[in-house]
Design an enzyme around this catalytic site. Structure first.
Site, PDB file in Angstrom:
ATOM      1  N   GLY A  77      18.996 -19.196  29.848  1.00  0.00           N
ATOM      2  CA  GLY A  77      17.590 -18.821  29.752  1.00  0.00           C
ATOM      3  C   GLY A  77      16.902 -18.544  31.080  1.00  0.00           C
ATOM      4  O   GLY A  77      15.721 -18.184  31.108  1.00  0.00           O
ATOM      5  N   GLN A  78      17.646 -18.713  32.191  1.00  0.00           N
ATOM      6  CA  GLN A  78      16.994 -18.464  33.479  1.00  0.00           C
ATOM      7  C   GLN A  78      16.500 -17.024  33.547  1.00  0.00           C
ATOM      8  O   GLN A  78      17.115 -16.127  32.972  1.00  0.00           O
ATOM      9  CB  GLN A  78      17.978 -18.740  34.618  1.00  0.00           C
ATOM     10  N   ARG A  79      15.410 -16.852  34.281  1.00  0.00           N
ATOM     11  CA  ARG A  79      14.731 -15.548  34.273  1.00  0.00           C
ATOM     12  C   ARG A  79      15.664 -14.369  34.544  1.00  0.00           C
ATOM     13  O   ARG A  79      15.629 -13.368  33.824  1.00  0.00           O
ATOM     14  CB  ARG A  79      13.599 -15.556  35.307  1.00  0.00           C
ATOM     15  N   ASP A  80      16.517 -14.506  35.550  1.00  0.00           N
ATOM     16  CA  ASP A  80      17.380 -13.359  35.877  1.00  0.00           C
ATOM     17  C   ASP A  80      18.541 -13.196  34.891  1.00  0.00           C
ATOM     18  O   ASP A  80      19.322 -12.248  34.996  1.00  0.00           O
ATOM     19  CB  ASP A  80      17.895 -13.443  37.329  1.00  0.00           C
ATOM     20  N   LEU A  81      18.647 -14.098  33.943  1.00  0.00           N
ATOM     21  CA  LEU A  81      19.698 -13.944  32.919  1.00  0.00           C
ATOM     22  C   LEU A  81      19.131 -13.387  31.611  1.00  0.00           C
ATOM     23  O   LEU A  81      19.878 -12.993  30.708  1.00  0.00           O
ATOM     24  CB  LEU A  81      20.373 -15.299  32.629  1.00  0.00           C
TER      25      LEU A  81
END
Ligand SMILES: Nc1nc2c(ncn2[C@@H]2O[C@H](COP(=O)(O)OP(=O)(O)OP(=O)(O)O)[C@@H](O)[C@H]2O)c(=O)[nH]1
Ligand SMILES: [Mg+2]
Length: 198
Positions: A77-81
């Site tokens: 869920g990290q932003r860049d993912l």
């Protein structure tokens, strides 16, 4: 004769398969949820919660529920993912969106992320289950409070099955009912997103 019998055997034993995407902001509890689902429905001990690291790739869980095989795809869920989520939209039969109910500070970010997902044409009509996770934590937002934040964009959900339910992925409370709801909706939405037969 053999072909006929093996064809009949295959027909009788084949399973409907569905693909369910588990998404939401990092730290929401998606991987913990997947491990909990596996332990509830497959009777196997899930990963020790202390051993779950932030997801970078994809975790897959295959679970047989009510004569269907459900393949869960748990993404980071990290932003860049988050841009990776879209690659799975056309193939998934439902989406589980996990919310961290102990993190009111990020709820607006969470809502914006959810809005971006539901307004993507590739998920039109796909059932959506939102889980207000971490209900075991004292002081966590109640499901009604989480709903209130998302109500502002509820109109954008369009014609589809959707529900917000309280769970604790860590302790397991509410998870079985939530997945039962989901499986019924997958089966109900068969005409729009047919299962795969194997
Ligand atoms: N108290 C409590 N903690 C939880 C619950 N679910 C997850 N956690 C904790 O929240 C943290 C993040 O859990 P993960 O399952 O790794 O979260 P994730 O959504 O998969 O995170 P990413 O893979 O980075 O997107 C861990 O410390 C978990 O133990 C819950 O229901 N209750
Ligand atoms: Mg994860």
């Amino acid at each position: 004769m053999y072909t006929l019998l093996s064809g009949l055997y295959h027909y009788l034993t084949q399973k409907e398969e569905y693909y369910v995407l588990i998404i939401g902001l990092d730290n929401a509890g998606k991987t913990t949820l997947l491990e909990r689902i596996k332990s509830i429905f497959m009777g196997v001990a899930g990963l020790d919660p202390d051993k779950i690291a932030p997801t970078v790739g994809l975790n897959i869980g295959k679970v047989d529920i009510k004569s269907s095989r459900i393949n869960f795809w748990d993404l980071g869920g990290q932003r860049d993912l988050q841009s990776i989520w879209e690659r799975y939209y056309t193939e998934c039969h439902a989406i589980v969106f996990v919310v961290d109910s102990t993190d009111p500070v990020r709820l607006e970010e969470c809502r914006d992320t959810f809005e971006k997902m539901i307004t993507n044409d590739a998920v039109e009509g796909v059932p959506i289950l939102m889980l207000a996770n971490k209900q075991d934590v004292p002081g966590a937002l109640r499901v009604e409070e989480v709903k209130e934040v998302f109500n502002k964009i509820a109109v954008k959900l369009g014609a589809r099955d959707s529900r917000v339910l309280p769970v604790s992925a860590l302790e397991g409370n509410g998870v079985e009912d939530a997945i039962d709801w989901l499986v019924l909706r997958l089966q109900r939405n068969k005409i729009n997103r047919p299962p795969i037969f194997r």
